[in-house]
Design an enzyme around this catalytic site. Sequence first.
Site, PDB file in Angstrom:
ATOM      1  CE1 TYR A  69      -3.457  -3.044   0.016  1.00 46.42           C
ATOM      2  CE2 TYR A  69      -3.678  -2.129   2.145  1.00 46.42           C
ATOM      3  CZ  TYR A  69      -3.711  -2.638   1.297  1.00 46.42           C
ATOM      4  OH  TYR A  69      -4.822  -4.108   1.398  1.00 46.42           O
TER       5      TYR A  69
ATOM      6  CG  HIS B 238      -2.695  -8.576  -0.470  1.00 46.00           C
ATOM      7  ND1 HIS B 238      -2.256  -7.663  -0.074  1.00 46.00           N
ATOM      8  CD2 HIS B 238      -3.734  -8.518  -0.673  1.00 46.00           C
ATOM      9  CE1 HIS B 238      -2.487  -6.688  -0.121  1.00 46.00           C
ATOM     10  NE2 HIS B 238      -3.823  -7.235  -0.144  1.00 46.00           N
TER      11      HIS B 238
ATOM     12  N   GLY C  11     -16.877   2.754  -0.658  1.00 48.23           N
ATOM     13  CA  GLY C  11     -17.587   3.897  -0.325  1.00 48.23           C
ATOM     14  C   GLY C  11     -18.807   4.107  -1.033  1.00 48.23           C
TER      15      GLY C  11
END
Length: 332
Positions: free
Chosen positions: A56, A132, A215
């Site tokens: 990230y 991951h 979102g």
Amino acid sequence: MKKRILRKDLEVSAVGLGCMGMSHAYGPAADRKEMMELLAQAIDTGYTFFDTAEVYGTPENPHDNEELLGEALKPYRNQIVLASKCGIRFDETSPEVNKPLIPDGRPENIKKSADGSLKRLQTDHLDLYYIHRIDRTVPIEETAGAMKELIDAGKITHWGISEADEETLRRAHAVCPVTAVQNRYSMMYRDYEALFPVLEELQIGFVAFSPLANGFLSAKYNKESKFAAGTDYRSVMPQFSPEGMDKNQELLGCLEQLADRKDATPAQISLAWMLAKKPWIVPIPGTRKYSRLIENARSADVELTDKELKEIDRMLNTVPMSEVFGGSRIKK
């Protein structure tokens, strides 16, 4: 904030904080000082579960997020659960906004990554360490064996798999018990509900990433919303396209009606819905804003009845929805 247990003994806040967006995928990396302050505010709000990964960051600073958390959370280390991930890198040669992923689940890579993450996060152990993405070229038993070695060495205390499927999960769990899967899950992406019986059987927790469909389910976006080209994945996500916005209006309308009834927000209803599903589900929404941090935390106090839960599920089964971003492509 209320607490939940992943597997048998990993206690976390009922809502965790996904930290990726502070450094990656939601436009240029946020201001470091502001994010340091936000992370401290998260502690004050009751968050104890913080999620990051070694990838990230930005091309200029690929480990930005771990370095940020290492500095910001060091004073609170004994109060929190710190999770990170290993086993992928981005294909930086690709012109795509969301670069394809190149998995690497080799034991030597996992161990090297763990040492790097420990250094950047300024800690002697990770509370939860995920592979991951599953590397189909490496038997999952070898990856699980490396995680067991890290546990035996005291470098991690629990491990998990992100984007796990049943067969891989069972094979991995037989080598070294898995504490959590971290899979995409939201009202718009419910594919992994099929995994719930297996998780129940094996006593494995479910950490839900993108629980607000990146979102979108906050109902704060419209056709005029702008996203940074090249660095904000939302600029190419189908739910944020003009066509997606049109198709999802009924869904958002239903959410807003429910929110009004419960004196809550659409985002809180979205999170409360998954919290009501199972006691071992923990969503990890991300944010760069204090107001959203508080809003998401308070979703743990919104209680839905069985009747309301069934009503929402019926709605989700019938209401029109656009496609939703399903994750970066894995390079074969």
